[in-house]
Write a protein that holds these residues in place. Structure first.
Motif, PDB file in Angstrom:
ATOM      1  N   ASP A 188       0.860  -1.174   0.000  1.00  0.00           N
ATOM      2  CA  ASP A 188       0.000   0.000   0.000  1.00  0.00           C
ATOM      3  C   ASP A 188       0.902   1.231   0.000  1.00  0.00           C
ATOM      4  O   ASP A 188       1.510   1.572   1.022  1.00  0.00           O
ATOM      5  CB  ASP A 188      -0.902  -0.011   1.236  1.00  0.00           C
ATOM      6  CG  ASP A 188      -1.934   1.105   1.218  1.00  0.00           C
ATOM      7  OD1 ASP A 188      -1.602   2.206   0.739  1.00  0.00           O
ATOM      8  OD2 ASP A 188      -3.054   0.888   1.709  1.00  0.00           O
TER       9      ASP A 188
ATOM     10  N   GLY B 225       0.231   4.309  -0.091  1.00  0.00           N
ATOM     11  CA  GLY B 225      -0.225   5.405   0.746  1.00  0.00           C
ATOM     12  C   GLY B 225       0.156   5.245   2.204  1.00  0.00           C
ATOM     13  O   GLY B 225       0.606   6.198   2.856  1.00  0.00           O
ATOM     14  N   THR B 226      -0.023   4.029   2.739  1.00  0.00           N
ATOM     15  CA  THR B 226       0.264   3.808   4.163  1.00  0.00           C
ATOM     16  C   THR B 226       1.672   3.287   4.408  1.00  0.00           C
ATOM     17  O   THR B 226       2.150   3.291   5.546  1.00  0.00           O
ATOM     18  CB  THR B 226      -0.734   2.800   4.760  1.00  0.00           C
ATOM     19  OG1 THR B 226      -0.548   1.519   4.142  1.00  0.00           O
ATOM     20  CG2 THR B 226      -2.166   3.267   4.557  1.00  0.00           C
ATOM     21  N   GLY B 227       2.323   2.777   3.350  1.00  0.00           N
ATOM     22  CA  GLY B 227       3.635   2.177   3.528  1.00  0.00           C
ATOM     23  C   GLY B 227       3.580   0.763   4.076  1.00  0.00           C
ATOM     24  O   GLY B 227       4.609   0.219   4.484  1.00  0.00           O
ATOM     25  N   GLU B 228       2.381   0.151   4.092  1.00  0.00           N
ATOM     26  CA  GLU B 228       2.259  -1.202   4.623  1.00  0.00           C
ATOM     27  C   GLU B 228       2.552  -2.233   3.537  1.00  0.00           C
ATOM     28  O   GLU B 228       2.123  -2.102   2.393  1.00  0.00           O
ATOM     29  CB  GLU B 228       0.854  -1.450   5.177  1.00  0.00           C
ATOM     30  CG  GLU B 228       0.717  -2.840   5.810  1.00  0.00           C
ATOM     31  CD  GLU B 228      -0.654  -3.099   6.401  1.00  0.00           C
ATOM     32  OE1 GLU B 228      -0.732  -3.210   7.634  1.00  0.00           O
ATOM     33  OE2 GLU B 228      -1.630  -3.191   5.627  1.00  0.00           O
TER      34      GLU B 228
ATOM     35  N   SER C 201       4.569  -2.284  14.057  1.00  0.00           N
ATOM     36  CA  SER C 201       3.373  -2.535  13.234  1.00  0.00           C
ATOM     37  C   SER C 201       3.297  -3.998  12.776  1.00  0.00           C
ATOM     38  O   SER C 201       2.335  -4.377  12.103  1.00  0.00           O
ATOM     39  CB  SER C 201       3.378  -1.626  12.009  1.00  0.00           C
ATOM     40  OG  SER C 201       4.472  -1.936  11.149  1.00  0.00           O
TER      41      SER C 201
ATOM     42  N   ASP D  36       7.946   1.174  10.739  1.00  0.00           N
ATOM     43  CA  ASP D  36       7.462   0.984  12.110  1.00  0.00           C
ATOM     44  C   ASP D  36       7.601  -0.470  12.537  1.00  0.00           C
ATOM     45  O   ASP D  36       6.786  -1.315  12.175  1.00  0.00           O
ATOM     46  CB  ASP D  36       5.993   1.419  12.220  1.00  0.00           C
ATOM     47  CG  ASP D  36       5.455   1.304  13.636  1.00  0.00           C
ATOM     48  OD1 ASP D  36       6.240   0.989  14.555  1.00  0.00           O
ATOM     49  OD2 ASP D  36       4.235   1.511  13.828  1.00  0.00           O
TER      50      ASP D  36
ATOM     51  N   ARG E 201       4.592  -2.126   8.394  1.00  0.00           N
ATOM     52  CA  ARG E 201       4.878  -0.844   7.730  1.00  0.00           C
ATOM     53  C   ARG E 201       6.374  -0.680   7.610  1.00  0.00           C
ATOM     54  O   ARG E 201       7.120  -1.047   8.525  1.00  0.00           O
ATOM     55  CB  ARG E 201       4.287   0.319   8.510  1.00  0.00           C
ATOM     56  CG  ARG E 201       2.886   0.688   8.088  1.00  0.00           C
ATOM     57  CD  ARG E 201       2.339   1.839   8.873  1.00  0.00           C
ATOM     58  NE  ARG E 201       3.349   2.863   9.189  1.00  0.00           N
ATOM     59  CZ  ARG E 201       3.145   3.832  10.071  1.00  0.00           C
ATOM     60  NH1 ARG E 201       1.997   3.895  10.731  1.00  0.00           N
ATOM     61  NH2 ARG E 201       4.078   4.726  10.305  1.00  0.00           N
TER      62      ARG E 201
ATOM     63  N   ARG F 297       2.030  -8.745   8.081  1.00  0.00           N
ATOM     64  CA  ARG F 297       1.907  -7.333   7.716  1.00  0.00           C
ATOM     65  C   ARG F 297       2.937  -6.512   8.486  1.00  0.00           C
ATOM     66  O   ARG F 297       3.234  -6.794   9.654  1.00  0.00           O
ATOM     67  CB  ARG F 297       0.513  -6.802   8.028  1.00  0.00           C
ATOM     68  CG  ARG F 297      -0.633  -7.610   7.447  1.00  0.00           C
ATOM     69  CD  ARG F 297      -1.924  -6.811   7.423  1.00  0.00           C
ATOM     70  NE  ARG F 297      -2.257  -6.182   8.678  1.00  0.00           N
ATOM     71  CZ  ARG F 297      -3.030  -6.721   9.621  1.00  0.00           C
ATOM     72  NH1 ARG F 297      -3.500  -7.955   9.442  1.00  0.00           N
ATOM     73  NH2 ARG F 297      -3.313  -6.067  10.716  1.00  0.00           N
TER      74      ARG F 297
END
Length: 681
Positions: A576, A578-581, A619, A616, A613, A611
């Motif tokens: 993703d 947008g979120t960096g995930e 996360s 992080d 990020r 999962r």
């Protein structure tokens, strides 16, 4: 593959109950020469939790009748609390399991159809407990064949790696075992007792991961069952077998080095499979014939040259472009009469750029080397998404793909193009002069073969939790600002780097989901001129005695009808932006749904998701879901399980659920929520 049914002795199959000292009975399936009462035979034991009535029955049909047709009683026993055996199962390799196994060996030896001599064999779990039971020295147990197993439960299993929590299987395998221990026995075998037995199992359930995370350093819990604690305890003859694509391969090297009794080692190109099973990578061998020679020598006193073979036979892999599967891995067999091999010389290359593949590390002299310019290593948290499967099973997406993207997320040290071919056999090491800016951290090292076109093939890798640098039994925080020399031992391999290729050492601080990230997101400073790659180089002309194996043979396959599978990717990486995930979505693909000759319709759906990020470490989420149904006439049961593991800076957090149904009615639901302090892991 040649299917054999023209055996010297007719085979019959019988079911039996084996009583334990506390009154619990274990269920056994025995393949037996029909005339064994008149002409007794040695017994061979495979002892597993993986349900002989359904999950392993296709594999059992390949080998147990084969051994029986060649004059053995080949016996498959469900562990206590698994399959059709009574009792409950609370953990892997528990004292109760080992004691039961010794009792089973003694029971087999006492049967009127047995000569009193017993062998054990198994892959993975069955290979583990073959070693563990051999270490108890039951008098009747004369020889074992241990395949894809480990001698070290802490640092060479599915829980920890290099002192770090193994994210991909700490959660995933616990979820798998929760799905196994939640299943009922089969009423065809146990009759009306199946429902009370199932309720007893469900009431006793506890996710194994709780116990595993309660022991984050190598303590007495892990020393139990780790035969590396005392190799001298084993006096049975040991044939140790592994594959370069299997995570347990280093055990073979340690066993052939340390076992004081009769031992032979065999390391091929294989995944986590028996070497006769036609799953990539090959080539596959006549493994059942090879083991028959072993059994005939040790259990029937046959003078067949089983111990005239070299101590270790290894497959040296030719270089190939990176791929997630190979039908066959090209290479050749080499042999050694001792291990470590006297043919191998240790050669080192400074990561600062000076190539030297001739000077042995024992007499290396660091005087005159400057510290050089230090480099910083700090990797994004999704480094590792191209690591491949921890347990390659012979599926299409198991092996690591091209490592160029992983290399881009790491700090790389490349040698010059090789002037000549370099072959290695054994466990390479990387010595690093480094500092960390946080008290907790992890260093991951990969060695890759880089082709002239830039393609990067993973050759070997290793992990070190910096807190365990002085030993896996303790956790010593790093003191920032105090550089130290640490050594990362890489997994064993046999590999040929061709002339014109480069050898790359890639260093990272993250390797998700193999390694659970440390909470502090540390950066490392590495001094390349004070760091080196040490390779176990095997010079040309040291292949040893020639090696030949017969083509694979098996008993005729079980008439299993495979079910249709969902059209979904086996291994999917998504990002993703947008979120960096980053998400890794995995179908473990253990065999899927099937219908058995006895009318059992078995369906299996499993999914693992990881999962994180990129920025992080807190996360990270590892999840496992299973759905199992079993139906036959008026019997219809189902089990759904879910497991999820996360972490804060101070705790691991595990949530698990089980729902069991019979005929649509709920038999039991269980929920767990545990927060376990982060200590060494």
């Amino acid at each position: 593959m040649r299917y054999r049914e023209d055996f010297a002795r007719d085979v019959e199959v019988r079911e039996d109950w084996i009583p334990m000292a506390d009154g619990t009975r274990l269920h056994a399936r025995v393949w037996l020469p029909a005339d064994a009462l008149a002409d007794p035979v040695p017994a061979l034991l495979e002892y597993l939790p993986y349900r002989k009535g359904d999950w392993t029955s296709p594999r059992d049909a390949q080998r147990h009748p084969y051994y029986a047709g060649h004059g053995y009683a080949s016996v498959r026993v469900d562990l206590r609390g698994s399959g059709d055996s009574e009792g409950v199962m609370l953990d892997e390799y528990a004292e109760r399991e080992t004691a039961d196994g010794v009792a089973v060996v003694e029971w087999l030896a006492a049967q009127p159809w047995c000569t009193g001599r017993v062998g054990m064999f198994g892959i993975s779990w069955g290979g583990f407990n073959s070693l563990q039971i051999a270490a108890r020295r039951p008098e009747a147990l004369k020889a074992i064949v241990t395949v894809c197993s480990a001698d070290d439960r802490y640092d060479n299993d599915v829980h920890y790696i290099g002192g770090s929590v193994l994210g991909i299987d700490m959660a995933g395998w616990s979820g798998t075992m929760l799905a196994f221990t939640s299943r009922p026995p089969d009423p065809v075998t146990v009759g009306d007792a199946w429902l009370p037995m199932w309720r007893e199992r469900l009431d006793a359930l506890e996710p194994f991961v709780h116990t595993w995370l309660d022991h984050q350093a190598r303590d007495e819990y892990w020393r139990h069952g780790s035969v590396c604690e005392d190799y001298s305890a084993i006096d049975a003859a040991v044939l140790a077998v592994g594959g370069w694509a299997d995570p347990y391969r280093d055990t073979v090297l340690r066993l052939v080095e340390h076992l004081p009794g009769p031992v032979r080692g065999l390391l091929g190109p294989w995944a986590h499979q028996y070497p006769d099973i036609a799953r990539p990578p090959g080539p596959h061998i006549g493994f059942l014939q090879e083991t028959l020679r072993w059994w005939d020598h040790w259990l029937k006193d046959a003078d067949n040259g089983a111990m005239d073979t070299p101590r270790l036979r290894s497959w040296v892999q030719e270089p190939v472009p990176p791929a997630t599967a190979y039908a066959e891995r090209p290479g050749r067999w080499v042999t050694d009469d001792a291990w470590p091999s006297p043919a191998t010389r240790w050669c080192e290359r400074s990561l600062g750029g000076a190539d030297d593949y001739s000077r042995g590390s024992d007499d290396s002299d660091d005087s005159g080397r400057g510290d050089g310019a230090p480099v910083t290593v700090r990797s994004p948290q999704h480094t590792g998404v191209d690591a491949g499967r921890f347990f390659p099973y012979g599926n299409a997406t198991d092996l690591p793909p091209d490592q160029r993207e992983e290399d881009g997320r790491s700090t790389c040290f490349d040698g010059e193009p090789l002037a000549e071919r370099v072959e290695i056999l054994g466990r390479a090491r990387v010595r690093l002069r480094l500092d960390a800016d946080k008290p907790r951290g992890t260093v991951i090292v990969r060695v890759c073969d880089v082709a002239p076109d830039g393609a990067s093939t993973l050759v070997t890798r290793g992990v070190l939790n910096l807190g365990s640098r002085y030993g896996r039994d303790r956790s010593v925080p790093w003191e920032p600002g105090t550089p130290e020399d640490v050594e990362v031992e890489l997994t064993g391999t046999g590999y040929a780097f061709p002339a014109g290729h480069r050898i790359r050492v890639a260093v990272s601080t993250a390797y998700w989901p193999w390694v659970w990230p440390q909470p502090d997101d540390p950066a490392l400073t590495v001094w390349p001129d004070r760091s080196a790659l040490l390779l176990p180089v095997r010079p040309a002309g040291t292949d040893g005695a020639p090696v030949e194996f017969a083509e694979p043979e098996q008993a005729p396959p079980l008439a299993v009808e495979l079910g249709t599978s969902e059209d979904r990717p086996e291994r999917l990486v998504s990002h993703d932006v947008g979120t960096g995930e980053w998400v890794l979505d995995v179908d473990p693909n253990y065999g899927g749904s099937r219908t058995y000759p006895n009318g059992l319709v078995y369906t299996e759906k499993a999914r693992e998701r990881y999962r994180i990020r990129f920025d992080d470490p807190l996360s990270a989420v590892a999840g496992s879901e299973w759905e199992i149904t079993m139906r036959r006439e008026d019997w219809d049961v189902s089990v759904r399980t879910s497991s999820e593991m996360t972490a804060t800076a101070d705790h691991f957090v595990v949530r698990s659920t089980v729902e069991a149904r019979s005929g649509g009615e709920v038999v039991a639901t269980r929920h767990w929520h545990r927060e376990i302090p982060r200590t060494a892991g």
